[in-house]
Design an enzyme around this catalytic site. Structure first.
Site, PDB file in Angstrom:
ATOM      1  N   ASP A 159       0.843  -1.200   0.000  1.00  0.00           N
ATOM      2  CA  ASP A 159       0.000   0.000   0.000  1.00  0.00           C
ATOM      3  C   ASP A 159       0.885   1.260   0.000  1.00  0.00           C
ATOM      4  OD1 ASP A 159      -2.425  -1.635   0.446  1.00  0.00           O
ATOM      5  OD2 ASP A 159      -1.447  -2.035   2.360  1.00  0.00           O
ATOM      6  N   HIS A 187      -4.700  -3.150   6.508  1.00  0.00           N
ATOM      7  CA  HIS A 187      -4.486  -3.450   5.083  1.00  0.00           C
ATOM      8  C   HIS A 187      -5.827  -3.890   4.517  1.00  0.00           C
ATOM      9  CE1 HIS A 187      -3.130  -5.030   1.312  1.00  0.00           C
ATOM     10  NE2 HIS A 187      -3.642  -6.207   1.616  1.00  0.00           N
TER      11      HIS A 187
HETATM   12  P1  NAX Z   1      -2.263 -18.292  -3.818  1.00  0.00           P
HETATM   13  O1  NAX Z   1      -3.613 -18.850  -3.597  1.00  0.00           O
HETATM   14  O2  NAX Z   1      -1.673 -18.263  -5.173  1.00  0.00           O
HETATM   15  O3  NAX Z   1      -1.231 -19.099  -2.895  1.00  0.00           O
HETATM   16  C1  NAX Z   1      -1.475 -19.383  -1.565  1.00  0.00           C
HETATM   17  C2  NAX Z   1      -0.665 -20.607  -1.214  1.00  0.00           C
HETATM   18  O4  NAX Z   1      -0.762 -20.809   0.193  1.00  0.00           O
HETATM   19  C3  NAX Z   1      -1.180 -21.885  -1.877  1.00  0.00           C
HETATM   20  O5  NAX Z   1      -0.101 -22.542  -2.522  1.00  0.00           O
HETATM   21  C4  NAX Z   1      -1.708 -22.703  -0.700  1.00  0.00           C
HETATM   22  O6  NAX Z   1      -1.537 -24.101  -0.890  1.00  0.00           O
HETATM   23  C5  NAX Z   1      -0.851 -22.182   0.431  1.00  0.00           C
HETATM   24  N1  NAX Z   1      -1.406 -22.389   1.771  1.00  0.00           N
HETATM   25  C6  NAX Z   1      -2.700 -22.342   2.160  1.00  0.00           C
HETATM   26  N2  NAX Z   1      -2.818 -22.636   3.453  1.00  0.00           N
HETATM   27  C7  NAX Z   1      -1.569 -22.878   3.905  1.00  0.00           C
HETATM   28  C8  NAX Z   1      -1.033 -23.264   5.177  1.00  0.00           C
HETATM   29  N3  NAX Z   1      -1.832 -23.465   6.223  1.00  0.00           N
HETATM   30  N4  NAX Z   1       0.298 -23.408   5.270  1.00  0.00           N
HETATM   31  C9  NAX Z   1       1.099 -23.247   4.221  1.00  0.00           C
HETATM   32  N5  NAX Z   1       0.662 -22.901   2.991  1.00  0.00           N
HETATM   33  C10 NAX Z   1      -0.666 -22.711   2.845  1.00  0.00           C
HETATM   34  O7  NAX Z   1      -2.283 -16.850  -3.148  1.00  0.00           O
HETATM   35  P2  NAX Z   1      -1.305 -15.613  -3.402  1.00  0.00           P
HETATM   36  O8  NAX Z   1      -1.773 -14.831  -4.552  1.00  0.00           O
HETATM   37  O9  NAX Z   1       0.096 -16.100  -3.379  1.00  0.00           O
HETATM   38  O10 NAX Z   1      -1.611 -14.718  -2.105  1.00  0.00           O
HETATM   39  C11 NAX Z   1      -1.281 -15.158  -0.809  1.00  0.00           C
HETATM   40  C12 NAX Z   1      -1.914 -14.253   0.232  1.00  0.00           C
HETATM   41  O11 NAX Z   1      -1.427 -12.937   0.139  1.00  0.00           O
HETATM   42  C13 NAX Z   1      -3.431 -14.136   0.120  1.00  0.00           C
HETATM   43  O12 NAX Z   1      -3.997 -14.259   1.420  1.00  0.00           O
HETATM   44  C14 NAX Z   1      -3.632 -12.725  -0.387  1.00  0.00           C
HETATM   45  O13 NAX Z   1      -4.889 -12.199  -0.012  1.00  0.00           O
HETATM   46  C15 NAX Z   1      -2.493 -12.022   0.290  1.00  0.00           C
HETATM   47  N6  NAX Z   1      -2.096 -10.707  -0.229  1.00  0.00           N
HETATM   48  C16 NAX Z   1      -1.690  -9.766   0.642  1.00  0.00           C
HETATM   49  C17 NAX Z   1      -1.238  -8.526   0.265  1.00  0.00           C
HETATM   50  C18 NAX Z   1      -0.778  -7.511   1.264  1.00  0.00           C
HETATM   51  O14 NAX Z   1      -0.473  -6.396   0.837  1.00  0.00           O
HETATM   52  N7  NAX Z   1      -0.703  -7.784   2.575  1.00  0.00           N
HETATM   53  C19 NAX Z   1      -1.239  -8.145  -1.172  1.00  0.00           C
HETATM   54  C20 NAX Z   1      -1.244  -9.308  -2.101  1.00  0.00           C
HETATM   55  C21 NAX Z   1      -2.115 -10.463  -1.682  1.00  0.00           C
HETATM   56  O15 NAX Z   1      -3.440 -10.185  -2.046  1.00  0.00           O
END
Ligand code: NAX
Length: 328
Positions: A159, A187
């Site tokens: 952000d 956020h």
């Molecule tokens: P993806 O869905 O591509 O990848 C998430 C990965 O996490 C998957 O491979 C899944 O198997 C794994 N996972 C799920 N539960 C797990 C656990 N208990 N232990 C270990 N691995 C686990 O998501 P992606 O686009 O990479 O985004 C990841 C996260 O970042 C999401 O929650 C998203 O909302 C968040 N974001 C946060 C941002 C921020 O500024 N704070 C911005 C970008 C993003 O939206």
């Protein structure tokens, strides 16, 4: 030769993971002279894809990368971790209520917080990226009573970087001319990007802009809704920019902010600026000797006060909800 730093990345097989791991391994997280060992933590269904990414990491022959291990058990994944990047989370799916979302994530970040408490290195530093990032970080921190609370942080650097870029574009300057910008609060769409203390090429940004309509109707909503705009355009959520922000957050935390400048991070409130103590809220922060400190003594005008309060109120509600669910 230096001992490698153990970096645990959760959600390693996801799209942010794919953008993040190669930059960690090439030295952007900690510095071009710091060897790293990667510990990839996934759920069982994600392990095979993580193995594929590990093959590609091998194929880069990064001189600083001293090892890659893959886990589906948090206790093993966080063993000896110096840095924890908590990216994997349970996304909100259609029809999911906030309580369901918070419960599902409590089931991830509670056990991970405990695994960090029980297994990580003494100098562990945690950045939570997975949403809802502030409250997930609060949950993890509450499950790690033996780790100093200030070692848990939530990511608002994306952000922050978005706001810097928008402001620089508006004023026709380079992004490196923008200093002292702040993201306050959560956020989420309620976050408040504050330019009243920001400086652009040495001048106060709010005075340089002198356009409250642009601030209220353009800048703030553009920054707050940027994630949705990216999804709309790309058909997928921000990944490379989120990974870049995670790199920036940790690099700044470990290596410090420049004299006279600050950045934004979600940190545990000490009650500064009327944000209830214990909440995981974004603040203006400096970093020195590996510690974030909340910038003190800023005058908060009425315009900012109302917006900070609204975002903090949302954090209070999320905290009360996870308390009510017995997650903290
Ligand atoms: P993806 O869905 O591509 O990848 C998430 C990965 O996490 C998957 O491979 C899944 O198997 C794994 N996972 C799920 N539960 C797990 C656990 N208990 N232990 C270990 N691995 C686990 O998501 P992606 O686009 O990479 O985004 C990841 C996260 O970042 C999401 O929650 C998203 O909302 C968040 N974001 C946060 C941002 C921020 O500024 N704070 C911005 C970008 C993003 O939206």
């Amino acid at each position: 030769t230096r001992t490698p730093v153990n970096v645990t990345v959760t959600g390693a097989a996801g799209q942010i993971g794919y953008a993040l791991l190669f930059r960690i391994a090439s030295g952007h997280l900690l510095g071009a002279d710091v060897p790293v060992k990667l510990r990839l933590l996934e759920i069982p269904q994600g392990v095979k894809a993580a193995e594929g990414t590990a093959m590609e990491l091998d194929d880069c022959a990064f001189p600083l990368l001293k090892g890659i291990d893959i886990f589906d058990d948090p206790n093993a994944g966080f063993a000896g971790a110096n840095i924890g990047l908590l990216v994997g989370a349970r996304p909100r799916t259609a029809g999911m209520e906030r309580g369901d979302l918070l419960s599902a994530n409590g089931g991830i970040f509670g056990p991970q917080g405990k695994a960090i408490n029980d297994n990580a290195a003494d100098d562990i530093r945690v950045l939570v990226v997975g949403n809802p990032a502030n409250t997930n970080a609060l949950i993890a921190q509450n499950h790690a009573p033996d780790v100093p609370a200030d070692r848990f942080t939530a990511m608002t650097r994306l952000d922050h970087n978005r706001a810097v870029a928008q402001l620089a574009k508006k004023l026709g300057v380079g992004v490196d001319d923008v200093k002292r910008l702040t993201i306050w609060g959560n956020h989420s769409a309620t976050q408040y990007p504050d330019i009243f203390h920001a400086e652009v090429a040495g001048k106060n940004a709010a005075e340089a802009i002198a356009d409250e309509k642009w601030l209220s109707d353009d800048f703030i909503p553009t920054v707050a809704k940027r994630g949705a705009a990216i999804i709309d355009a790309r058909g997928a959520s921000s990944a490379a920019s989120a990974a870049n922000a995670a790199i920036d957050h940790v690099y700044t935390w470990v290596n410090g902010t420049a004299e006279g400048d600050w950045t934004s991070a979600g940190v545990v409130s000490d009650g500064s600026y009327g944000v209830p103590a214990g909440l995981m809220s974004s603040f203006p922060v400096t970093a020195k000797n590996g510690t974030f400190e909340i910038v003190q003594g800023l005058d908060i005008n009425e315009y900012s006060r109302a917006r900070i309060d609204a975002s903090v109120q949302e954090l209070v509600e999320e905290r009360d909800a996870v308390k009510g669910l017995g997650l903290i």
